[in-house]
Motif scaffolding. Structure first.
Motif, short mmCIF file in Angstrom:
data_model
loop_
_atom_site.label_atom_id
_atom_site.label_comp_id
_atom_site.label_asym_id
_atom_site.label_seq_id
_atom_site.Cartn_x
_atom_site.Cartn_y
_atom_site.Cartn_z
N VAL A 134 -12.23 3.00 -2.20
CA VAL A 134 -10.98 3.80 -2.26
C VAL A 134 -9.52 4.09 -2.04
O VAL A 134 -8.57 4.49 -3.01
N ILE A 135 -9.28 3.48 -0.94
CA ILE A 135 -7.89 3.31 -0.24
C ILE A 135 -7.29 1.87 -1.79
O ILE A 135 -6.17 2.18 -2.38
N CYS A 136 -8.29 1.28 -1.93
CA CYS A 136 -7.34 0.01 -2.86
C CYS A 136 -7.09 1.29 -3.61
O CYS A 136 -6.16 0.17 -4.44
N ILE A 137 -8.10 1.50 -4.68
CA ILE A 137 -7.95 2.10 -5.61
C ILE A 137 -7.07 3.13 -6.11
O ILE A 137 -5.67 2.65 -6.89
N LEU A 138 -6.44 3.52 -4.61
CA LEU A 138 -5.22 4.20 -4.96
C LEU A 138 -3.89 3.63 -5.09
O LEU A 138 -2.67 3.85 -5.88
N ILE A 139 -3.98 2.54 -3.98
CA ILE A 139 -2.99 1.60 -4.02
C ILE A 139 -2.56 1.50 -5.80
O ILE A 139 -1.61 1.00 -5.99
N PHE A 140 -3.73 0.67 -6.68
CA PHE A 140 -3.60 0.50 -7.45
C PHE A 140 -3.37 0.74 -8.06
O PHE A 140 -2.22 0.76 -9.89
N ILE A 141 -3.66 2.38 -8.40
CA ILE A 141 -3.29 3.21 -8.99
C ILE A 141 -1.29 3.21 -9.30
O ILE A 141 -0.60 3.94 -10.07
N LEU A 178 6.75 -2.52 -1.17
CA LEU A 178 6.79 -3.15 -0.75
C LEU A 178 6.08 -3.32 1.34
O LEU A 178 5.18 -4.14 1.50
N PRO A 179 6.76 -2.04 1.93
CA PRO A 179 6.14 -1.94 2.59
C PRO A 179 4.74 -1.48 3.07
O PRO A 179 3.55 -1.75 4.30
N LEU A 180 4.25 -0.88 1.75
CA LEU A 180 2.67 -0.26 2.00
C LEU A 180 2.18 -1.55 1.70
O LEU A 180 0.89 -1.59 2.52
N GLN A 181 2.45 -2.64 0.09
CA GLN A 181 1.64 -3.25 0.52
C GLN A 181 1.05 -4.88 1.89
O GLN A 181 0.15 -4.95 2.68
N MET A 182 2.48 -4.36 2.51
CA MET A 182 2.21 -5.48 3.61
C MET A 182 1.46 -4.32 5.28
O MET A 182 0.85 -5.37 5.88
N PHE A 183 1.28 -2.98 4.52
CA PHE A 183 1.04 -2.02 5.82
C PHE A 183 -0.30 -2.43 5.31
O PHE A 183 -1.39 -3.01 6.29
N ILE A 184 -1.00 -2.67 4.47
CA ILE A 184 -2.16 -2.14 3.78
C ILE A 184 -3.08 -3.73 4.33
O ILE A 184 -3.82 -4.22 4.81
N LEU A 185 -2.15 -4.81 3.85
CA LEU A 185 -2.71 -6.30 4.43
C LEU A 185 -2.64 -5.66 6.33
O LEU A 185 -3.88 -7.27 6.45
N LEU A 186 -1.85 -6.33 6.72
CA LEU A 186 -1.22 -6.05 8.21
C LEU A 186 -2.85 -5.54 8.95
O LEU A 186 -3.50 -6.04 10.31
N ILE A 187 -2.93 -4.59 8.35
CA ILE A 187 -4.63 -3.71 8.57
C ILE A 187 -5.39 -4.16 8.84
O ILE A 187 -6.22 -4.69 10.53
N PRO A 188 -6.16 -4.33 7.70
CA PRO A 188 -6.81 -5.20 7.97
C PRO A 188 -6.95 -6.84 8.63
O PRO A 188 -8.38 -7.39 9.70
#
Length: 300
Positions: A134-141, A178-188
């Protein structure tokens, strides 16, 4: 026409991704056949199957995106990049949940939180996978909407409107996306790092306890735990080799026409191919299926 060096790197990258696609296809087929027969999968196999599906699409999108970018150099490639980002983020989260699952199941910590998680983690697995998706789909949208605006609004606007809109898009991408993408990658990645460190710590403590009980270094249990620690440490290195170049490339993009770009891609996707091979070899179920397939090919 690419230079000989870039051509060699392209072929190496293509072979690397092809191997990874074959490995993940093998995992999907074996676990998919088990799911069709039993209509259920063990929690660990459920994460592994989900991870293999995401990696299958990730590596396919990487091959298509890179070669499309080099030979056609069109801005429409942004739509391909959106799908790649989606598959990449999903793969990150599923890899993390696999590490968390094994950390909770294998670790020997006696803290009440770990004991509670050990009892509940199997039931949490489907929900963890679902909410990650669901989180990834929201980022995709969000990415899809941003890209659609880039292509639609400048077509009907005058020069000043185009310039203003381009500035807005660049600001949106640099200050939000860009910060959102980095955040989404750094958290996992941080979850993966914490899980791996905790599991290695637990196994090392178990090894010390066995040594105090006069268990020799050749004891079978000792050998199993030493192998597990080495594998986890190796997986951590591979995961870091995958995460760090992606974050660096997001912050400072490299031209696809540069040989450095293809070297980065080879380094990034080597971790996926090697990790998938380790997952096959470390799973008794997948190992048996592989031996059966190889025996069948030899007999034929």
């Amino acid at each position: 026409m690419p230079s000989p060096l870039i051509l060699f790197l392209m072929i190496f990258f293509l072979l690397e991704c092809t191997i990874g696609i074959i490995e993940n296809s093998f995992i999907i087929i074996v676990l998919g056949r088990e799911w069709v027969q039993c209509w259920t999968l063990l929690p660990g196999d459920m994460i592994l199957a989900s991870l293999s599906i995401s990696r299958f699409f990730l590596q396919g999108a990487a091959v298509f995106s890179n070669f499309f970018s080099y030979f056609f150099l069109t801005s429409r490639k942004l739509y391909i990049d959106i799908f790649w980002n989606f598959a990449n983020t999903v793969s990150f989260w599923f890899t993390t949940w696999l590490a968390v699952f094994y950390c909770v199941k294998i670790s020997s910590f006696t803290h009440p939180i770990f004991l509670w998680l050990k009892w509940r983690i199997s039931g949490f697995v489907p929900w963890l996978l679902l909410w990650s998706l669901v989180i990834c789909i929201l980022i995709f949208i969000l990415s899809f909407v941003k890209t659609s605006l880039v292509f639609q609004l400048p077509v009907t606007g005058n020069y000043s409107e185009k310039t203003t809109f381009d500035d807005v898009i660049r600001a949106f991408q640099s200050h939000f996306l860009l910060p959102l993408q980095m955040f989404i990658l750094l958290i996992p990645f941080l979850f993966f790092l914490a899980s791996t460190i905790l599991l290695i710590s637990s196994l090392c403590r178990h090894l010390r306890n066995m040594q105090h009980r006069s268990a020799g270094p050749q004891h079978p249990s000792m050998q199993v735990h030493v192998t597990t620690v080495k594998s986890l440490f190796f997986f951590l290195i591979l995961y870091a080799l995958y995460v760090l170049p992606i974050i660096i490339s997001l912050a400072a993009p490299i031209s696809v026409c540069s040989s450095h770009y293809w070297v980065w891609e080879i380094v990034i996707y080597s971790g996926i191919s090697i990790h998938s091979a380790f997952l096959i070899l470390n799973s008794s179920k997948l190992r048996r299926a592989l031996k059966k397939m190889l025996h069948y090919r030899e007999a034929a």
